[in-house]
Design an enzyme around this catalytic site. Structure first.
Site, PDB file in Angstrom:
ATOM      1  N   SER A 154     -55.357 -44.297  80.445  1.00  7.35           N
ATOM      2  CA  SER A 154     -56.278 -43.753  79.452  1.00  7.35           C
ATOM      3  C   SER A 154     -56.860 -42.463  80.015  1.00  7.35           C
ATOM      4  O   SER A 154     -56.774 -42.208  81.221  1.00  7.35           O
ATOM      5  CB  SER A 154     -57.403 -44.760  79.187  1.00  7.35           C
ATOM      6  OG  SER A 154     -58.467 -44.191  78.450  1.00  7.35           O
ATOM      7  N   TYR A 167     -64.233 -50.487  81.771  1.00  7.14           N
ATOM      8  CA  TYR A 167     -62.910 -50.013  81.358  1.00  7.14           C
ATOM      9  C   TYR A 167     -62.385 -48.960  82.326  1.00  7.14           C
ATOM     10  O   TYR A 167     -61.229 -49.019  82.769  1.00  7.14           O
ATOM     11  CB  TYR A 167     -63.004 -49.448  79.942  1.00  7.14           C
ATOM     12  CG  TYR A 167     -61.680 -49.103  79.302  1.00  7.14           C
ATOM     13  CD1 TYR A 167     -60.759 -50.101  78.978  1.00  7.14           C
ATOM     14  CD2 TYR A 167     -61.351 -47.787  78.991  1.00  7.14           C
ATOM     15  CE1 TYR A 167     -59.553 -49.797  78.378  1.00  7.14           C
ATOM     16  CE2 TYR A 167     -60.152 -47.468  78.387  1.00  7.14           C
ATOM     17  CZ  TYR A 167     -59.250 -48.474  78.089  1.00  7.14           C
ATOM     18  OH  TYR A 167     -58.054 -48.157  77.491  1.00  7.14           O
TER      19      TYR A 167
END
Length: 297
Positions: A154, A167
């Protein structure tokens, strides 16, 4: 016993390899979202696809039936599951050419408001999970002296943001592990690619994939409300098209020398450029101090 099974199977595969030139893709989290799009694209490109997920009926409903498709149960947080799924792939198709570590979750919240259990679940899914599947697959790729491991990271693996501490911790860990793995497996003819998607219109922000911190602290109330409004409002409004990203991965998998890192989306490129600029600024600002730390000569 495991390695004996590997040896016998690989020897058999070498005999039949000329008869089967299709690439075999193993994709985690293939029942919905980006994983589903990747599985569809790989099938449409004429590959053999192993679509995995915790709920195989959901995967089957999403993908249907095909002679080029195998659906296997796989909870990536469970190493025996990963080993069993890998054996099923070998039994069906005789090899594994491309592994896509796609399955993920999102535990959103300020660090203090996330419980230790939520942090552990984030790391189990987005860091330890890909490690489990890769650990199960690598013996086959080493025997083949070929393979390609694609791990979906990501932009939160390049830099972090408010509300993304868990995350980002998992994605930064994924990137550190993958970068080390690159040099470890390259001598065996195995390629690796880290994919950094920007904001894509997947199902990551749906209630099935996103979990919010459940230990509220009053000092964070106003900012938490703003963040939750943003993230919930962003669902379904992301600019990136996951179908196009799936097509890009098909292109990358066909390359003789695939990239070590693929920045997916114009926003991902912009984020990476900002990270580089910030790092260079910090280097320049403290160069003298940083360079003064050696033992005197």
């Amino acid at each position: 016993m495991q390695m004996e099974f590997v040896d016998r199977t690989v020897q058999f595969n070498l005999k039949i390899g000329i008869m089967n030139n299709k690439k075999v893709w193993l994709i985690t989290g293939a029942g919905r979202g980006m994983g589903l799009d990747i599985a569809k694209a790989a099938l449409a490109a004429g590959n053999n696809v192993v679509a995995s997920g915790r709920n195989i009926e959901k995967v089957r409903q999403a993908l249907g039936e095909s002679e080029n498709l195998l659906i296997v149960k796989l909870d990536i947080t469970n190493l025996p599951d990963a080993e069993a799924a890998t054996k099923a792939v070998i039994a069906k198709f005789g090899k594994i050419d491309i592994l896509v570590n796609n399955a993920a979750s999102f535990y959103a919240g300020f660090f203090e408001e996330l419980t230790p259990e939520q942090m552990q679940m984030q790391l189990s899914t987005s860091l330890v999970g890909p490690m489990n599947v890769t650990r199960a697959v690598l013996p086959w790729m080493r025997k083949q002296r070929s393979g390609h491991i694609i791990s979906i990271s990501s932009t939160a693996g390049l830099t972090s943001f408010d509300f993304c501490s868990a995350y980002s911790a998992s994605k930064f860990g994924l990137e550190g592990w993958m970068q080390a793995l690159q040099s470890e497996v390259a001598p065996f003819g195995i390629h690796t690619t880290i994919v950094n998607p920007g904001f894509f219109r997947t199902e990551l922000l749906t209630k099935e994939s996103t979990n919010y911190a459940d230990h509220p602290i009053e000092d964070y109330n106003e900012r938490r409300m703003q963040q939750m409004e943003f993230w919930k409002g962003a669902n379904g409004q992301q600019s990136g098209d996951p179908v196009k990203l799936a097509g890009a991965l098909i292109t990358i998998a066909r390359m003789e020398q695939p990239p070590l890192r693929f920045l997916a989306g114009a926003d991902a490129i912009k984020t990476a450029e900002q990270v580089v600029a910030t790092l260079q600024q910090q280097i320049d600002a403290f160069r003298d101090l940083s360079s003064s730390l050696a033992y005197p000569t």
